[in-house]
Design a protein around this motif. Structure first.
Motif, short mmCIF file in Angstrom:
data_model
loop_
_atom_site.label_atom_id
_atom_site.label_comp_id
_atom_site.label_asym_id
_atom_site.label_seq_id
_atom_site.Cartn_x
_atom_site.Cartn_y
_atom_site.Cartn_z
N PRO A 32 0.84 -1.21 0.00
CA PRO A 32 0.00 0.00 0.00
C PRO A 32 0.87 1.26 0.00
CG PRO A 32 -0.73 -1.55 1.69
CD PRO A 32 0.59 -2.05 1.16
N ILE A 33 0.54 2.21 -0.85
CA ILE A 33 1.27 3.48 -0.93
C ILE A 33 0.53 4.55 -0.14
CG2 ILE A 33 2.10 5.29 -2.47
CD1 ILE A 33 2.26 3.11 -4.67
N ARG A 34 -0.75 4.75 -0.50
CA ARG A 34 -1.57 5.71 0.23
C ARG A 34 -3.03 5.53 -0.19
NH1 ARG A 34 0.34 8.93 -4.00
NH2 ARG A 34 -1.27 10.11 -5.05
N SER A 48 -7.19 3.80 -3.39
CA SER A 48 -6.04 3.18 -2.73
C SER A 48 -5.00 2.85 -3.79
CB SER A 48 -6.44 1.90 -2.01
OG SER A 48 -7.31 2.19 -0.94
N TYR A 49 -3.79 3.37 -3.59
CA TYR A 49 -2.68 3.13 -4.52
C TYR A 49 -1.80 2.03 -3.94
CZ TYR A 49 -4.11 7.69 -6.27
OH TYR A 49 -4.83 8.74 -6.77
N MET A 50 -1.47 1.04 -4.79
CA MET A 50 -0.66 -0.10 -4.34
C MET A 50 0.46 -0.35 -5.34
SD MET A 50 -3.40 -2.67 -2.70
CE MET A 50 -2.13 -3.24 -1.61
N GLN A 51 1.65 -0.65 -4.81
CA GLN A 51 2.83 -0.93 -5.64
C GLN A 51 2.99 -2.44 -5.77
OE1 GLN A 51 5.12 1.79 -6.41
NE2 GLN A 51 6.10 0.39 -7.84
N GLY A 53 5.84 -4.52 -7.72
CA GLY A 53 7.05 -4.39 -8.54
C GLY A 53 7.21 -2.95 -8.96
N GLU A 54 7.34 -2.71 -10.26
CA GLU A 54 7.45 -1.35 -10.79
C GLU A 54 6.09 -0.76 -11.14
OE1 GLU A 54 10.14 -1.04 -14.04
OE2 GLU A 54 11.75 -2.08 -13.00
N ASN A 55 5.04 -1.51 -10.93
CA ASN A 55 3.70 -1.10 -11.35
C ASN A 55 2.87 -0.59 -10.18
OD1 ASN A 55 4.04 -2.11 -14.12
ND2 ASN A 55 4.15 -4.08 -13.10
N VAL A 56 1.94 0.30 -10.51
CA VAL A 56 1.01 0.83 -9.52
C VAL A 56 -0.40 0.41 -9.91
CG1 VAL A 56 0.05 2.91 -8.47
CG2 VAL A 56 2.48 2.78 -8.97
N ILE A 57 -1.12 -0.16 -8.94
CA ILE A 57 -2.53 -0.52 -9.12
C ILE A 57 -3.33 0.46 -8.28
CG2 ILE A 57 -4.30 -2.23 -8.61
CD1 ILE A 57 -2.33 -4.38 -9.26
N THR A 58 -4.39 1.00 -8.87
CA THR A 58 -5.26 1.92 -8.16
C THR A 58 -6.60 1.24 -7.95
OG1 THR A 58 -4.20 3.74 -9.35
CG2 THR A 58 -6.25 4.24 -8.22
N LEU A 59 -7.00 1.09 -6.70
CA LEU A 59 -8.29 0.50 -6.35
C LEU A 59 -9.25 1.65 -6.08
CD1 LEU A 59 -6.92 -2.20 -3.91
CD2 LEU A 59 -7.42 -2.46 -6.35
N VAL A 60 -10.35 1.71 -6.82
CA VAL A 60 -11.26 2.85 -6.76
C VAL A 60 -12.63 2.41 -6.26
CG1 VAL A 60 -12.30 4.73 -8.08
CG2 VAL A 60 -10.06 3.85 -8.75
N GLN A 61 -13.07 3.04 -5.17
CA GLN A 61 -14.38 2.75 -4.57
C GLN A 61 -15.23 4.00 -4.61
OE1 GLN A 61 -14.25 1.63 -0.40
NE2 GLN A 61 -16.27 2.51 -0.07
N SER A 62 -16.43 3.90 -5.18
CA SER A 62 -17.36 5.02 -5.15
C SER A 62 -17.86 5.20 -3.72
CB SER A 62 -18.56 4.76 -6.07
OG SER A 62 -19.53 5.77 -5.89
N MET A 63 -17.93 6.43 -3.26
CA MET A 63 -18.44 6.71 -1.92
C MET A 63 -19.95 6.95 -1.95
SD MET A 63 -15.72 6.41 -0.16
CE MET A 63 -16.14 7.09 1.44
N ASP A 64 -20.53 6.98 -3.16
CA ASP A 64 -21.96 7.15 -3.34
C ASP A 64 -22.60 5.76 -3.33
OD1 ASP A 64 -24.56 7.46 -4.30
OD2 ASP A 64 -24.00 8.98 -5.76
N PRO A 65 -23.48 5.49 -2.34
CA PRO A 65 -24.07 4.14 -2.24
C PRO A 65 -24.84 3.73 -3.50
CG PRO A 65 -24.80 5.55 -0.42
CD PRO A 65 -23.94 6.38 -1.31
#
Length: 70
Positions: A32-34, A48-51, A53-65
């Protein structure tokens, strides 16, 4: 055909960013990066940004139910 050397980052829509962060860390050894709350055109999202290796994965959650993934 072009050869892909590296992917800068990938964004994945998730239902729960905190849970997905834990799962990616456990299953893929992602670091986890931040985590940020951002205001997008469609509404607020938790990112949520996750590293990996050399790659970054961004996990995106809508806050609108009404707009949650799945």
């Amino acid at each position: 055909m072009a050869k892909i050397k590296r992917i800068d980052h990938v964004a994945i829509a998730v239902k729960d960013a905190d849970q997905a962060t834990r799962q990616f860390a456990l299953l893929l050894n992602a670091v986890p990066i931040r985590t940020d709350i951002l205001q997008e055109k469609a509404g607020p999202v938790k990112v949520s940004y996750m590293q990996i290796g050399e790659n970054v994965i961004t996990l995106v959650q809508s806050m609108d139910p009404d707009l949650r993934a799945f």
